[in-house]
Design an enzyme around this catalytic site. Structure first.
Site, PDB file in Angstrom:
ATOM      1  N   GLY A  44      -4.090  -4.458  -4.464  1.00 26.21           N
ATOM      2  CA  GLY A  44      -5.105  -3.466  -4.808  1.00 26.21           C
ATOM      3  C   GLY A  44      -4.387  -2.192  -5.188  1.00 26.21           C
ATOM      4  O   GLY A  44      -3.964  -1.440  -4.328  1.00 26.21           O
ATOM      5  N   HIS A  45      -4.208  -1.985  -6.479  1.00 22.00           N
ATOM      6  CA  HIS A  45      -3.469  -0.806  -6.935  1.00 22.00           C
ATOM      7  C   HIS A  45      -4.443   0.284  -7.362  1.00 22.00           C
ATOM      8  O   HIS A  45      -5.199   0.120  -8.306  1.00 22.00           O
ATOM      9  CB  HIS A  45      -2.526  -1.189  -8.077  1.00 22.00           C
ATOM     10  CG  HIS A  45      -1.396  -2.070  -7.613  1.00 22.00           C
ATOM     11  ND1 HIS A  45      -0.599  -2.790  -8.448  1.00 22.00           N
ATOM     12  CD2 HIS A  45      -0.944  -2.326  -6.363  1.00 22.00           C
ATOM     13  CE1 HIS A  45       0.291  -3.458  -7.736  1.00 22.00           C
ATOM     14  NE2 HIS A  45       0.102  -3.194  -6.459  1.00 22.00           N
ATOM     15  N   ASP A  60       0.815  -1.227   0.000  1.00 21.86           N
ATOM     16  CA  ASP A  60       0.000   0.000   0.000  1.00 21.86           C
ATOM     17  C   ASP A  60       0.843   1.270   0.000  1.00 21.86           C
ATOM     18  O   ASP A  60       0.433   2.302   0.523  1.00 21.86           O
ATOM     19  CB  ASP A  60      -0.958   0.030   1.218  1.00 21.86           C
ATOM     20  CG  ASP A  60      -1.802  -1.218   1.289  1.00 21.86           C
ATOM     21  OD1 ASP A  60      -2.257  -1.679   0.240  1.00 21.86           O
ATOM     22  OD2 ASP A  60      -1.995  -1.748   2.404  1.00 21.86           O
ATOM     23  N   GLN A 110       2.189  -5.993  -3.196  1.00 17.73           N
ATOM     24  CA  GLN A 110       2.485  -6.045  -1.755  1.00 17.73           C
ATOM     25  C   GLN A 110       3.749  -5.201  -1.491  1.00 17.73           C
ATOM     26  O   GLN A 110       3.926  -4.198  -2.144  1.00 17.73           O
ATOM     27  CB  GLN A 110       2.644  -7.484  -1.251  1.00 17.73           C
ATOM     28  CG  GLN A 110       1.342  -8.275  -1.213  1.00 17.73           C
ATOM     29  CD  GLN A 110       0.949  -8.857  -2.558  1.00 17.73           C
ATOM     30  OE1 GLN A 110       1.748  -9.481  -3.216  1.00 17.73           O
ATOM     31  NE2 GLN A 110      -0.281  -8.654  -2.964  1.00 17.73           N
ATOM     32  N   LYS A 167       2.214   2.245  -5.048  1.00 18.44           N
ATOM     33  CA  LYS A 167       2.937   1.778  -6.248  1.00 18.44           C
ATOM     34  C   LYS A 167       2.095   1.947  -7.510  1.00 18.44           C
ATOM     35  O   LYS A 167       2.630   2.230  -8.569  1.00 18.44           O
ATOM     36  CB  LYS A 167       3.316   0.292  -6.100  1.00 18.44           C
ATOM     37  CG  LYS A 167       4.287   0.021  -4.968  1.00 18.44           C
ATOM     38  CD  LYS A 167       4.611  -1.452  -4.866  1.00 18.44           C
ATOM     39  CE  LYS A 167       3.460  -2.323  -4.445  1.00 18.44           C
ATOM     40  NZ  LYS A 167       2.929  -2.082  -3.080  1.00 18.44           N
TER      41      LYS A 167
END
Ligand code: IMP
Length: 427
Positions: free
Chosen positions: A43-44, A16, A226, A19
């Site tokens: 989750g980007h 988080d 991650q 990225k």
């Protein structure tokens, strides 16, 4: 040797770090963007023209012109991938010829997701707080040689044989340990044949595709998911994910040899967050931690869980810099620190009367470490309109200068807001 045209973006903390936004900016110039590990647990979040896109499996490069590759090191939930492709299409983005899935990637099966949910609920030895996307059980089966690869989906008999055998075994485990209802193997085979048919045009030999692109001088960007501290070998084990979520994972996760991998860009928040369980020495369990969560919008993009918040931890970050070989760092969410009177930076740990600046391997010891801080004066200015490093408040530059010196890196990008354009590019 020819100039290396590939590069990589990896998280320096527990994921988080932002990225997605950094990859989105860098992929403007990338021919290929490649995911090499993890799966739908990622989750980007990328904000373009005020519109929020949350990507889980598809590389963030999809929002530009890049070809997006999901390589062999990723574990793929086919249902999630198809849904994400539909969502991308709904937003007017073409997927044909833009997204490719490695025929060597492993498939997250329904029993993986069940096992992830049930074993987390039942585990007395320490809950990890997984995303419950079946990641751990899928990687476990891969290592146990009981996995199903994308290529297997197209070998009808072999696929059926394996699904029947593995479902029967998992049903026994699910019933005996968790009293769960059995899964229907025949139904799984039928369903997955349907998904396989839909995905057929997107399947490729990604080893050839990515290596071939690098050999032709194309720009390839590897997108880490991650963060380094969640890496299965070098993170805060067992409170980690099940893949090598740092640059060490690129070669095994793509088939691109180490000598072809160029610059590694680390991404770190100006403070630190973590979701799920596990040690976090600089965590703020107080009103200030809550304030950071509210201002920073620190809620998981995949699970919506509130993130734990704290000060920047120099010790764990230095460990991440070392294992990745990071020379350049992008600092995100610097704007969130605006308005604080004091900002702290963890420079060492105290444990049993001893001071150390190395991250202890023993997770229990890490959990007992008390951070030693260096204190900085805060700044009041709103940073969201700053586009040049020189225009940052003096206090912010002092903080960043210290971070650079401590980690022995150059801060080359600074994010001061969610949107693409709210970014300071230093070189
Ligand atoms: P898993 O990857 O779902 O097995 O979860 C293992 C640990 O990694 C848990 O603490 C999760 O919260 C964490 N985790 C997994 N993916 C992400 C991510 O993309 N960002 C932050 N934490 C993550």
């Amino acid at each position: 040797m020819a100039k290396l045209t590939s590069s990589c973006v990896v998280g320096v903390q527990w994921g988080d770090e932002g990225k997605g936004k950094i990859v989105d900016i860098l992929s403007q110039k990338a021919d290929l963007v490649v995911r090499f590990q993890g799966g739908g647990n990622a989750g980007h979040t990328v904000v373009v023209n005020g519109e929020k896109h949350v990507l889980h499996l598809i590389p963030s490069g999809i929002l530009h012109k890049s070809i997006c590759v999901i390589a062999n090191g990723v574990v793929v939930d086919l249902i999630q991938l198809l849904e994400e492709m539909e969502e991308i299409k709904r937003r007017g983005i073409k997927v044909d010829g833009r997204i490719f899935l490695s025929d060597r990637a492993h498939v997250v099966m329904p029993y993986h997701k069940f096992l992830d949910k049930h074993s987390e609920g039942a585990s007395g030895t320490g809950k990890i707080g997984t995303t419950q996307r079946g990641i751990g059980p899928c990687y476990a089966d891969k290592a146990a040689r009981k996995g199903i690869r994308v290529a297997d989906l197209y070998n009808e008999e072999f696929f059926k044989e394996r699904v029947f055998a593995f479902t029967a075994e998992k049903n026994k485990i699910l019933a005996a340990l968790y009293g769960a209802e059995p899964l229907d193997a025949a139904r799984i085979v039928d369903e997955y044949r349907g998904y396989a048919a839909k995905l057929k045009p997107f399947i490729t030999d990604a080893v050839e595709m990515v290596n071939g692109a690098i050999d032709k001088g194309k720009k390839v960007l590897f997108e880490g998911a991650q963060g380094s501290l969640l890496d299965i070998d070098f993170g805060t084990y067992p409170f980690v994910t099940s893949s090598n979520s740092d640059a060490c994972g690129i070669s095994a996760g793509t088939g691109v040899p180490p000598k072809k991998i160029g610059k590694i860009l680390g991404v770190a928040k100006a403070y630190c967050t973590r979701v799920g369980e596990g040690p976090f020495p600089t965590e703020l369990n107080d009103a200030l931690g809550e304030k950071l969560r509210e201002i920073g919008g620190e809620y998981g993009a995949t699970t919506g869980r509130p993130r734990r918040c704290g000060w920047f931890d120099g010790v764990t970050s230095r460990h991440a810099v070392q294992i990745n070989g990071i020379e350049e760092v992008a600092i995100t969410k610097l704007d969130v620190l605006s308005g604080l009177d004091e900002i702290k930076f963890g420079i060492a740990y105290q444990h049993n009367g001893t001071k150390t600046d190395r991250m202890p391997t023993d997770t229990k010891v890490l959990a007992q470490c008390r951070p030693v801080y260096k204190s900085f004066k805060g700044w009041k200015e709103d940073l969201s309109k700053v586009r040049r490093y020189e225009d940052l408040p003096k206090a912010a530059k002092i903080y960043l200068n210290f971070l650079e010196g401590y980690l022995k890196v150059k801060v080359t990008m600074i994010s001061v807001g969610k949107d693409r354009e709210k970014t300071i590019l230093r070189r």
